[in-house]
Design a protein around this motif. Sequence first.
Motif, PDB file in Angstrom:
ATOM      1  N   ASP A 126      42.139 -57.698   2.693  1.00 47.30           N
ATOM      2  CA  ASP A 126      42.773 -58.230   3.888  1.00 47.30           C
ATOM      3  C   ASP A 126      42.148 -57.620   5.146  1.00 47.30           C
ATOM      4  N   GLY A 127      41.237 -56.687   4.966  1.00 45.25           N
ATOM      5  CA  GLY A 127      40.518 -56.122   6.096  1.00 45.25           C
ATOM      6  C   GLY A 127      40.911 -54.712   6.470  1.00 45.25           C
ATOM      7  N   ARG A 128      41.718 -54.055   5.658  1.00 46.79           N
ATOM      8  CA  ARG A 128      42.088 -52.674   5.969  1.00 46.79           C
ATOM      9  C   ARG A 128      40.886 -51.756   5.806  1.00 46.79           C
ATOM     10  N   THR A 129      40.719 -50.874   6.742  1.00 46.87           N
ATOM     11  CA  THR A 129      39.674 -49.861   6.619  1.00 46.87           C
ATOM     12  C   THR A 129      40.228 -48.698   5.806  1.00 46.87           C
ATOM     13  N   ALA A 130      39.337 -47.788   5.426  1.00 44.51           N
ATOM     14  CA  ALA A 130      39.772 -46.627   4.651  1.00 44.51           C
ATOM     15  C   ALA A 130      40.794 -45.805   5.429  1.00 44.51           C
ATOM     16  N   ALA A 131      40.641 -45.743   6.737  1.00 48.34           N
ATOM     17  CA  ALA A 131      41.565 -44.961   7.564  1.00 48.34           C
ATOM     18  C   ALA A 131      42.954 -45.595   7.615  1.00 48.34           C
ATOM     19  N   ARG A 132      43.047 -46.901   7.409  1.00 50.02           N
ATOM     20  CA  ARG A 132      44.341 -47.580   7.474  1.00 50.02           C
ATOM     21  C   ARG A 132      44.964 -47.829   6.103  1.00 50.02           C
ATOM     22  N   THR A 133      44.295 -47.368   5.053  1.00 53.90           N
ATOM     23  CA  THR A 133      44.829 -47.526   3.703  1.00 53.90           C
ATOM     24  C   THR A 133      45.963 -46.531   3.504  1.00 53.90           C
ATOM     25  N   PRO A 134      47.102 -46.971   2.948  1.00 54.10           N
ATOM     26  CA  PRO A 134      48.213 -46.029   2.703  1.00 54.10           C
ATOM     27  C   PRO A 134      47.844 -45.063   1.569  1.00 54.10           C
ATOM     28  N   TRP A 135      47.423 -43.857   1.946  1.00 59.23           N
ATOM     29  CA  TRP A 135      46.939 -42.900   0.954  1.00 59.23           C
ATOM     30  C   TRP A 135      47.993 -42.467  -0.055  1.00 59.23           C
ATOM     31  N   PRO A 136      49.278 -42.402   0.289  1.00 55.98           N
ATOM     32  CA  PRO A 136      50.253 -42.091  -0.771  1.00 55.98           C
ATOM     33  C   PRO A 136      50.228 -43.139  -1.890  1.00 55.98           C
ATOM     34  N   LEU A 137      50.007 -44.394  -1.536  1.00 56.83           N
ATOM     35  CA  LEU A 137      49.905 -45.450  -2.538  1.00 56.83           C
ATOM     36  C   LEU A 137      48.657 -45.255  -3.391  1.00 56.83           C
ATOM     37  N   ALA A 138      47.554 -44.914  -2.758  1.00 56.03           N
ATOM     38  CA  ALA A 138      46.299 -44.694  -3.490  1.00 56.03           C
ATOM     39  C   ALA A 138      46.408 -43.486  -4.427  1.00 56.03           C
ATOM     40  N   VAL A 139      47.040 -42.420  -3.971  1.00 61.46           N
ATOM     41  CA  VAL A 139      47.205 -41.223  -4.802  1.00 61.46           C
ATOM     42  C   VAL A 139      48.148 -41.517  -5.971  1.00 61.46           C
ATOM     43  N   THR A 140      49.212 -42.263  -5.721  1.00 65.57           N
ATOM     44  CA  THR A 140      50.127 -42.643  -6.801  1.00 65.57           C
ATOM     45  C   THR A 140      49.408 -43.508  -7.831  1.00 65.57           C
ATOM     46  N   HIS A 141      48.602 -44.448  -7.352  1.00 64.42           N
ATOM     47  CA  HIS A 141      47.802 -45.300  -8.240  1.00 64.42           C
ATOM     48  C   HIS A 141      46.900 -44.436  -9.126  1.00 64.42           C
ATOM     49  N   ALA A 142      46.203 -43.499  -8.526  1.00 63.93           N
ATOM     50  CA  ALA A 142      45.284 -42.649  -9.283  1.00 63.93           C
ATOM     51  C   ALA A 142      46.033 -41.752 -10.266  1.00 63.93           C
ATOM     52  N   ALA A 143      47.147 -41.183  -9.838  1.00 64.78           N
ATOM     53  CA  ALA A 143      47.916 -40.291 -10.720  1.00 64.78           C
ATOM     54  C   ALA A 143      48.475 -41.044 -11.930  1.00 64.78           C
ATOM     55  N   LEU A 144      49.009 -42.237 -11.684  1.00 67.33           N
ATOM     56  CA  LEU A 144      49.524 -43.040 -12.797  1.00 67.33           C
ATOM     57  C   LEU A 144      48.404 -43.438 -13.752  1.00 67.33           C
ATOM     58  N   ALA A 145      47.264 -43.811 -13.202  1.00 68.87           N
ATOM     59  CA  ALA A 145      46.141 -44.223 -14.040  1.00 68.87           C
ATOM     60  C   ALA A 145      45.625 -43.062 -14.888  1.00 68.87           C
ATOM     61  N   LEU A 146      45.449 -41.905 -14.269  1.00 65.34           N
ATOM     62  CA  LEU A 146      44.943 -40.749 -15.017  1.00 65.34           C
ATOM     63  C   LEU A 146      45.962 -40.254 -16.038  1.00 65.34           C
TER      64      LEU A 146
END
Length: 127
Positions: free
Chosen positions: A29-49
Motif C-alpha cells: 500500500d506504499g508504507r515505508t520501513a519507517a511507517r511500518t508498525p514494528w510491534p506487528l512485525a516483531v510479533t509476526h517474527a516471534a510467532l513464526a520462529l
Amino acid sequence: MTPTMLDAAFIALLIAVLFGSWLAILHFDGRTAARTPWPLAVTHAALALGGFALLAVALQGPPRGADQGMAAFGLTAAALFAAAIAVGLGIFVRFRIGKKGAGALVGVHAALAVGAIVILAAYVLSG
C-alpha cells in the motif's frame, strides 16, 4: 481429541501468516520501513520462529499420513518455512540496514510461507 505440539505449531504459524499478510498489505500500500508498525512485525517474527521451533520438535515423532502418501508433508512444510525465515531475515536487513524497499523479497517470502502453511494444514488434518 487433545491438542498436540503439532497443532500448537500449526496455530502459531497460521497466526504468523495472517500477521504477515497484514504486513504485506501495508507494504504494497506504499508504507515505508519507517511507517511500518514494528510491534506487528516483531510479533509476526516471534510467532513464526516459535511456531517453527515447535514444528521442528513435533516432527521428531512418527510421521502421520503415511497411509495417504503424506508422510513427507511435515518435513516439506518445515523446509519451506526455513526458506521463508531466511528470506524474512533478508527483508529485515534490507529495511533496517539498507533502508530500501523489498517488494520482490516480500513476494517470495509470502509465497514460501503460504505454500508451507497449506502443506502443513494438509499434514495436520491428515490424521
